[in-house]
Enzyme design. Structure first.
Site, PDB file in Angstrom:
ATOM      1  N   ASP A 106      -4.845 -30.114 -13.802  1.00  0.00           N
ATOM      2  CA  ASP A 106      -6.057 -31.103 -13.137  1.00  0.00           C
ATOM      3  C   ASP A 106      -7.256 -30.183 -13.533  1.00  0.00           C
ATOM      4  O   ASP A 106      -7.579 -29.365 -14.149  1.00  0.00           O
ATOM      5  CB  ASP A 106      -5.829 -31.607 -11.874  1.00  0.00           C
ATOM      6  CG  ASP A 106      -6.389 -33.110 -11.913  1.00  0.00           C
ATOM      7  OD1 ASP A 106      -7.426 -33.043 -11.653  1.00  0.00           O
ATOM      8  OD2 ASP A 106      -5.559 -34.131 -12.149  1.00  0.00           O
ATOM      9  N   HIS A 149     -11.122 -33.977  -7.704  1.00  0.00           N
ATOM     10  CA  HIS A 149      -9.845 -34.718  -8.142  1.00  0.00           C
ATOM     11  C   HIS A 149      -8.668 -34.033  -8.037  1.00  0.00           C
ATOM     12  O   HIS A 149      -7.478 -34.368  -7.721  1.00  0.00           O
ATOM     13  CB  HIS A 149     -10.355 -35.112  -9.598  1.00  0.00           C
ATOM     14  CG  HIS A 149      -9.377 -36.060 -10.039  1.00  0.00           C
ATOM     15  ND1 HIS A 149      -8.209 -35.339 -10.962  1.00  0.00           N
ATOM     16  CD2 HIS A 149      -9.325 -37.358 -10.185  1.00  0.00           C
ATOM     17  CE1 HIS A 149      -7.515 -36.568 -11.351  1.00  0.00           C
ATOM     18  NE2 HIS A 149      -8.201 -37.801 -10.992  1.00  0.00           N
ATOM     19  N   SER A 166      -3.537 -40.965 -12.216  1.00  0.00           N
ATOM     20  CA  SER A 166      -3.197 -39.292 -11.896  1.00  0.00           C
ATOM     21  C   SER A 166      -2.507 -39.384 -10.595  1.00  0.00           C
ATOM     22  O   SER A 166      -1.607 -38.715 -10.388  1.00  0.00           O
ATOM     23  CB  SER A 166      -4.617 -38.739 -11.672  1.00  0.00           C
ATOM     24  OG  SER A 166      -5.353 -38.539 -12.978  1.00  0.00           O
TER      25      SER A 166
END
Length: 434
Positions: free
Chosen positions: A36, A102, A401
């Site tokens: 990520d 994120h 995700s």
């Protein structure tokens, strides 16, 4: 938002409990690798308090940088890597320190510690825990590509390192076959280009492909303000369709200032946040957005008044506007609604199957919770904080995700309890367990 008309037997739980909170006797240690952005190691979600020792098979590393000392890794966050690329824009971001949140959110969703009494500014308050949070077995390896995305060469390098280091992975996979051949379970997002059919991605039969479902019940979005429909505020040079959709540069400022505006959202050209920004620029105080799809996902708009309504409700609001001399509206502050039972449903943006090339391989394999997920956040995000508030330590995000992360945590738990199982056996167990 708005599942109260579709009640079923599924009930949300703000304080979940699980046998995964404690290590079973004889249970093997699972290691999860995340591909990520980066990670915020100071988050309590990655504390190694009460953690056991690092698995002996671990051969990885914790790469330091100016803003990420290698000592930040511990018995929970056992490694961190970043990959140098030739892109000049991303060169200055060669660090495992999270800048956008994120990666931290995804990692804690997969394997964050169980933390009670957390919330996003009192919303969704309860216990936050990862899919495999046990305080003794799962360890986390965080692998990132770059601040602006993942290059194919970096992804392939990650797989090579993952195989050498030895663990279960959660990637946007390219080298998945090589990993599965080495007994590493690969879990991938189905993509977020829905709701059209035949657009699912990561469809190789050896990958566990995850779509996204709704799991968070009805987030609602304070004096009364004048109410106007976008088309009634059009500028002389704009089209009616542009104005009713509140496109930038289509509205008259003097008609918007101080008002709440009803806007359609069927143009597909500008996002709700872009329309919100345009109304705020013109002095508007609120937005009522007519959109059947996005109302299923509660987004964050700071201190600007905004709510999303169905086309049916928008029609009633428009009727009120047209039949009232001085229409007014109030948008209430957001609250969390508990004890409701939202029916499971695919998020509108989750990519759908079947495969375009062949109808004989059904994908996604499974759907998991990925809407309005409360998980760890970076500790210095002042832009996310409302006026007068400290930056949030937890945040609500939606995306495939996060659905992928939930299944990755479950896969790690299954692997920990059944260390001899192959990736195919783990996938089969997850897909066939009710």
């Amino acid at each position: 938002m708005g599942f109260l008309h579709y009640q079923a037997d599924l009930e949300t739980d703000s304080n979940p409990g699980s046998v995964s909170d404690s290590k079973s006797q004889g249970q093997d240690d699972s290691i999860i690798c995340i591909l990520d952005t980066e990670i915020w190691p100071e988050s309590e979600s990655f504390s190694d308090k009460n953690m056991g020792s690092v698995p002996t098979r671990w051969k990885g590393t914790c790469m330091g940088s100016d803003d990420f000392d290698s000592s930040k890794c511990n018995r929970k966050l056992i490694g961190a890597r970043y990959y140098n690329v030739s892109n000049a824009v991303s060169a200055k971001y060669h660090s495992a320190r999270d800048r956008i949140g994120h990666g931290t959110h995804v990692a804690s969703t997969a394997a964050g510690n169980s933390l009670p009494d957390v919330s996003y500014y009192s919303l969704a308050s309860g216990t936050a825990k990862g899919g495999c949070p046990a305080q003794g077995s799962p360890c986390i390896e965080f692998v990132l590509c770059t601040f602006i995305g993942c290059q194919g060469s970096a992804i392939l390098a990650v797989f090579d390192d993952a195989i050498a280091d030895g663990f279960s992975t959660d990637p946007i996979a390219i080298g998945a076959y090589h990993a599965v051949a080495n007994n590493i379970t690969v879990v991938c997002s189905a993509g977020k280009d829905g709701p059209s059919s035949q657009i699912v991605v990561n469809v190789a039969p050896w990958i566990l492909t995850v779509g996204e479902g709704i799991n968070f019940a009805n987030l609602k979005k304070t004096p009364s303000y004048p109410l106007i429909y976008g088309s009634s505020a059009k500028s002389n040079s704009s089209k009616v369709d542009d104005a009713r959709n509140c496109k930038p540069d289509s509205l008259e400022e003097n008609k918007i200032k101080g008002r709440i505006v009803l806007c359609d959202n069927d143009d597909g050209e500008y996002s709700p946040k872009e329309k919100h920004a345009e109304l705020k620029r013109l002095g508007g105080v609120g937005l009522v957005l007519n959109d059947d799809e996005t109302r299923a996902v509660a987004s964050r708009y700071g201190d600007f008044l905004l709510t999303v309504v169905s086309a049916k409700d928008a029609s009633k609001i428009l009727s009120y506007i047209n039949s009232t001399k001085k229409p007014v509206a109030t948008i209430l502050a957001t609250v969390t609604v508990e004890e409701y039972k939202p029916a499971p449903a695919m998020a509108y943006f989750s990519s759908r199957g079947p495969l375009y090339a062949t109808k004989n391989l059904l994908k996604p394999d499974i759907a998991a919770a990925g809407v309005n997920i409360l998980a760890a956040w970076i500790g210095n995000d002042t832009e996310e904080a409302p006026k007068g508030k400290d930056p949030p330590l937890f945040n609500l995000l939606s995306g495939t995700s996060l659905a992928c992360s939930h299944i990755s945590g479950i896969a790690a738990t299954v692997k920990a309890q059944n260390p001899s199982w192959s990736p195919s056996a783990i996938r089969s167990a997850i897909m066939t367990t009710g």
